[in-house]
Design a protein around this motif. Structure first.
Motif, short mmCIF file in Angstrom:
data_model
loop_
_atom_site.label_atom_id
_atom_site.label_comp_id
_atom_site.label_asym_id
_atom_site.label_seq_id
_atom_site.Cartn_x
_atom_site.Cartn_y
_atom_site.Cartn_z
N SER A 37 44.71 41.63 13.57
CA SER A 37 46.10 41.41 13.19
C SER A 37 46.33 40.02 12.65
N GLY A 38 45.46 39.08 13.01
CA GLY A 38 45.62 37.71 12.56
C GLY A 38 46.68 36.94 13.31
N GLN A 39 47.29 37.52 14.32
CA GLN A 39 48.41 36.89 15.01
C GLN A 39 48.08 36.48 16.44
N VAL A 40 46.82 36.41 16.79
CA VAL A 40 46.44 36.13 18.17
C VAL A 40 45.50 34.93 18.25
N ALA A 41 45.45 34.32 19.44
CA ALA A 41 44.53 33.23 19.70
C ALA A 41 43.27 33.71 20.40
N LEU A 42 43.39 34.81 21.13
CA LEU A 42 42.24 35.39 21.84
C LEU A 42 42.17 36.88 21.54
N GLY A 43 40.95 37.36 21.32
CA GLY A 43 40.71 38.78 21.15
C GLY A 43 40.16 39.39 22.42
N PRO A 44 39.46 40.52 22.32
CA PRO A 44 38.92 41.19 23.50
C PRO A 44 37.59 40.61 23.94
N LEU A 45 37.24 40.83 25.20
CA LEU A 45 35.86 40.62 25.63
C LEU A 45 35.00 41.73 25.04
N ILE A 46 33.70 41.54 25.07
CA ILE A 46 32.81 42.42 24.31
C ILE A 46 32.76 43.83 24.88
N ASN A 47 32.87 43.99 26.21
CA ASN A 47 32.83 45.34 26.79
C ASN A 47 33.37 45.32 28.22
N GLU A 48 33.44 46.49 28.82
CA GLU A 48 34.01 46.62 30.16
C GLU A 48 33.18 45.89 31.22
N ALA A 49 31.86 45.86 31.03
CA ALA A 49 31.01 45.16 32.00
C ALA A 49 31.35 43.68 32.08
N GLN A 50 31.66 43.08 30.93
CA GLN A 50 32.01 41.67 30.92
C GLN A 50 33.36 41.43 31.59
N VAL A 51 34.31 42.35 31.38
CA VAL A 51 35.61 42.24 32.05
C VAL A 51 35.42 42.35 33.56
N ALA A 52 34.61 43.29 33.98
CA ALA A 52 34.37 43.48 35.42
C ALA A 52 33.73 42.24 36.03
N HIS A 53 32.79 41.62 35.31
CA HIS A 53 32.14 40.40 35.80
C HIS A 53 33.15 39.28 35.97
N ALA A 54 33.98 39.05 34.94
CA ALA A 54 34.96 37.98 35.01
C ALA A 54 35.98 38.22 36.12
N THR A 55 36.41 39.47 36.25
CA THR A 55 37.38 39.81 37.31
C THR A 55 36.79 39.55 38.69
N ARG A 56 35.54 39.94 38.86
CA ARG A 56 34.88 39.72 40.16
C ARG A 56 34.80 38.24 40.49
N VAL A 57 34.41 37.41 39.50
CA VAL A 57 34.28 35.97 39.76
C VAL A 57 35.63 35.36 40.12
N VAL A 58 36.68 35.73 39.40
CA VAL A 58 38.01 35.20 39.69
C VAL A 58 38.45 35.62 41.09
N GLU A 59 38.31 36.88 41.44
CA GLU A 59 38.73 37.35 42.76
C GLU A 59 37.95 36.67 43.87
N ASN A 60 36.64 36.54 43.71
CA ASN A 60 35.82 35.89 44.72
C ASN A 60 36.15 34.41 44.84
N SER A 61 36.51 33.80 43.72
CA SER A 61 36.85 32.37 43.72
C SER A 61 38.14 32.13 44.47
N VAL A 62 39.12 33.01 44.27
CA VAL A 62 40.38 32.89 45.00
C VAL A 62 40.14 33.08 46.50
N ALA A 63 39.32 34.04 46.84
CA ALA A 63 38.98 34.27 48.25
C ALA A 63 38.30 33.06 48.86
#
Length: 499
Positions: free
Chosen positions: A334-360
């Motif tokens: 679209s040309g209207q964004v600063a960030l696009g998607p992560l490459i796949n679901e596995a990468q999203v799951a990895h980032a989510t896990r790290v953030v959740e574990n870091s908060v814990a």
């Protein structure tokens, strides 16, 4: 206003386009486009759309490519330097001509925002120009020797260079090895990541095909880990240049070493941006956003740790969090964004896990921390101390990890805490303080008054420890990487040895 992809391109997917799927669908490149037995869909991360189907090479396909490359390399190495240089100049012209199509494929296939894709193509074209100068450079030295003997050390091509490239900067991180290796007389077998095989592999094949590179000098085959393992063990491949994760790099290094191949490993990083108490906070926030959020943080040089002096840490963190929430996230086409998607679901799951574990483990989410499909919101974590998962792990997502420090000595100790040694930045009004950091930070790349993500093509690029094996690629390092020394001596007559 930024143009959309559709405004800057002719549709790269349609039949008849320079990089249209009708050319490469289900195929590999060996100078011709050869069908392979198996294939995988090319997906657009932002939409899930199928963009085509890439052929997947088997170990037998890799073996055949290596044999053909070794045969072609002999005549290519014997080709005059001016002809090799002309082909590389022509390759730069081809890339320039089809710049819009290549940009489009980087955006759609890798999830890059348009500005990042345009930059990637620009530095790749610059790289081709730089490589075109290599054939005419001096490739040796005259050494001191005894009277009557001429002694020389000269650079010779290795033979066949295997290149295994990643998905994040798919074009540049492949062509930065392909072009200089070819320039000095090697043949190349390139295995791009199958997720970005078009922009990171077949675009390079098309560039050199149209530039007139002789058949067999360049082979491009997408494939999985088995194909990569075959490349690392092939008897006709003299060197492996690998860019990717540290875990995969260890396997590549082990396999290549077992077969006594030269190996260049460009791996991950947990890079520190150190912000001293005399820094301009507004400029430091802007630098941090660029280093942490560019290409959704999916860069080996990404700012993985933001070390901030405790005197300004609260003010800095508040400003960073407020700014992060204002960054638009969405379809990069679209040309209207600063960030696009992560490459796949596995990468999203990895980032989510790290953030959740870091908060814990005690970290605080100041902004973001959530994902919608593959779109991960720009995130700020504060109160991240050594030992916290966000401090230790490479996240490869748009997560800025803020760690306070009390003194310059503590900042250096925190920055050096860990196995990685790729990039670092220091932001300060005092160059004297910065230079003291420069002598003590264990990294291959260091930027004073800048963030951690930098590349100018003409510079040697490499890290130490878990970030690589101490080698560098780029600029003056390319001669070291893609050739070997041969000592050559000459006498007018054979000496009369006393035995």
């Amino acid at each position: 206003m930024m143009a959309t992809v559709t405004e800057i391109k002719s549709d790269a997917q349609e039949t008849g386009a320079w990089l249209g799927s009708n050319i490469w669908d289900g195929r590999a490149f060996d100078g011709d486009w050869t069908p392979l037995q198996t294939s995988a869909n090319v997906l657009e991360p932002a939409t899930g759309a199928v963009l085509g189907s890439v052929g997947l090479a088997s170990p037998e396909d890799i073996r055949a490519a290596a044999v053909a490359a070794k045969s072609a390399q002999k005549s290519w190495a014997a080709t005059g330097y001016d002809e090799r240089a002309a082909i590389l100049r022509a390759a730069a012209a081809v890339a320039e001509k089809y710049r819009a199509e290549i940009v489009d494929w980087i955006v759609r296939e890798s999830g890059s925002i348009i500005a990042k894709a345009e930059y990637e193509v620009a530095v790749s074209i610059k790289l081709l120009h730089e490589a075109s100068a290599m054939p005419s450079q001096a490739c040796g030295q005259v050494l001191p020797s005894s009277p009557g003997r001429l002694s020389m050390a000269r650079r010779r091509p290795l033979g066949v260079v295997g290149v295994i490239s990643p998905f994040n900067f798919p074009l540049y991180l492949a062509i930065r090895a392909v072009a200089p290796a070819i320039a000095v007389g090697n043949a190349v077998v390139l295995k791009p990541d199958p997720r970005t095989a078009v922009c990171g592999g077949f675009s390079i094949a098309r560039i050199f095909e149209e530039a007139g590179l002789p058949k067999g000098v360049l082979h491009v085959l997408a494939g999985d880990g088995a194909a990569g393992a075959a490349l690392c063990s092939d008897p006709d491949v003299a060197m492996i240049q690998f860019t990717g994760s540290t875990a995969a790099g260890r396997k590549v290094g082990e396999a290549a070493g077992r077969h006594l191949k030269k190996v260049s490993l460009e791996l991950g990083g947990k890079n520190a941006l150190i912000i001293l108490d005399d820094a301009d906070i507004d400029l430091a926030v802007k630098a941090t956003k660029w280093g942490a959020y560019l290409h959704q943080g999916q860069i080996c040089m990404a700012t993985g740790r933001v070390l901030v002096h405790e005197r300004i840490a609260e003010q800095f963190t508040k400003a960073l969090a407020q700014s992060a929430t204002q960054l638009p996230v969405g379809d990069p086409a679209s040309g209207q964004v600063a960030l696009g998607p992560l490459i796949n679901e596995a990468q999203v799951a990895h980032a989510t896990r790290v953030v959740e574990n870091s908060v814990a483990a005690g970290a605080t989410i100041e902004a973001g921390g959530t994902a919608d499909g593959l779109f991960f919101q720009p995130t700020v974590l504060s109160n991240v101390l050594p030992g916290n998962p966000a401090f230790e792990e490479e996240i490869f997502a748009p997560v800025a990890v803020v760690t306070p420090f009390a003194s310059d000595e503590e900042a250096i100790a925190i920055a050096n805490n860990g196995d990685y040694g790729l990039s670092a930045g220091v932001i300060t009004a005092s160059l004297e303080r910065a230079l003291a950091f420069a002598d003590q930070l264990h990294v291959g790349l260091l930027h004073i008054n800048d963030q951690t993500v930098n590349e100018e093509v003409v510079n040697p690029f490499g890290g130490t420890g878990a970030s690589g094996n101490g080698t560098s690629i780029g600029g003056p390092a390319n001669w070291e990487e893609f050739t070997h020394w041969q000592w050559l001596t000459m006498r007018g007559v054979v000496p009369a040895y006393p035995l």
